[in-house]
Design an enzyme around this catalytic site. Structure first.
Site, PDB file in Angstrom:
ATOM      1  N   GLU A 159     -20.712 -72.360  46.316  1.00  0.00           N
ATOM      2  CA  GLU A 159     -20.354 -72.037  44.932  1.00  0.00           C
ATOM      3  C   GLU A 159     -21.455 -71.192  44.285  1.00  0.00           C
ATOM      4  O   GLU A 159     -21.166 -70.244  43.542  1.00  0.00           O
ATOM      5  CB  GLU A 159     -20.120 -73.310  44.120  1.00  0.00           C
ATOM      6  N   ASP A 214     -12.085 -62.570  45.436  1.00  0.00           N
ATOM      7  CA  ASP A 214     -11.105 -63.524  45.963  1.00  0.00           C
ATOM      8  C   ASP A 214     -11.562 -64.123  47.290  1.00  0.00           C
ATOM      9  O   ASP A 214     -11.397 -65.320  47.533  1.00  0.00           O
ATOM     10  CB  ASP A 214      -9.741 -62.856  46.140  1.00  0.00           C
TER      11      ASP A 214
END
Length: 123
Positions: free
Chosen positions: A71, A97
């Site tokens: 992340e 994406d």
């Protein structure tokens, strides 16, 4: 930032400071990291409550660290993409994406690990 005449230990100490600053910036500014950190706290409490084994702790910690690290990389990549091209651009969207997909893969893996570790504790 990088002084070639600086002693190795001082340079490492400063690098650690930058890394800690980055961790706190992530936690302070990124909602996804805040959610993941909250889940990590809950899983840690669950681990103590259910008295999971050392191996289970290692697996749980690895899953938490993996998701939060990916992340963090995703966030960094998104910030770079936004800096390079502020407006919508299909190629930048594609890159973002894919990075988000990497987070999803690690999150799904961590979810499976969590289910494998804790479902037997509830049965």
């Amino acid at each position: 930032m990088n002084n070639k005449n600086e002693p190795f230990i001082i340079h490492r100490y400063k690098s650690l400071g930058y890394a800690l600053k980055g961790m706190f910036l992530l936690l302070k500014t990124e909602a996804s990291i805040q959610v993941q950190f909250s889940i990590a706290i809950l899983l840690t409490i669950a681990g103590f409550y259910f008295e999971i084994s050392s191996l289970e702790w290692i697996i749980q910690i690895f899953a938490i660290v993996l998701v939060m690290s990916i992340e963090a990389l995703n966030t960094g990549l998104e910030k770079i993409c936004d800096f390079v091209h502020e407006d919508f651009e299909a190629r930048i969207g594609f890159i973002k994406d894919i990075a988000a997909g990497a987070v999803a893969i690690s999150s799904l893996g961590a979810l499976l690990i969590t289910l494998i570790l804790y479902i037997p504790k509830f049965i």
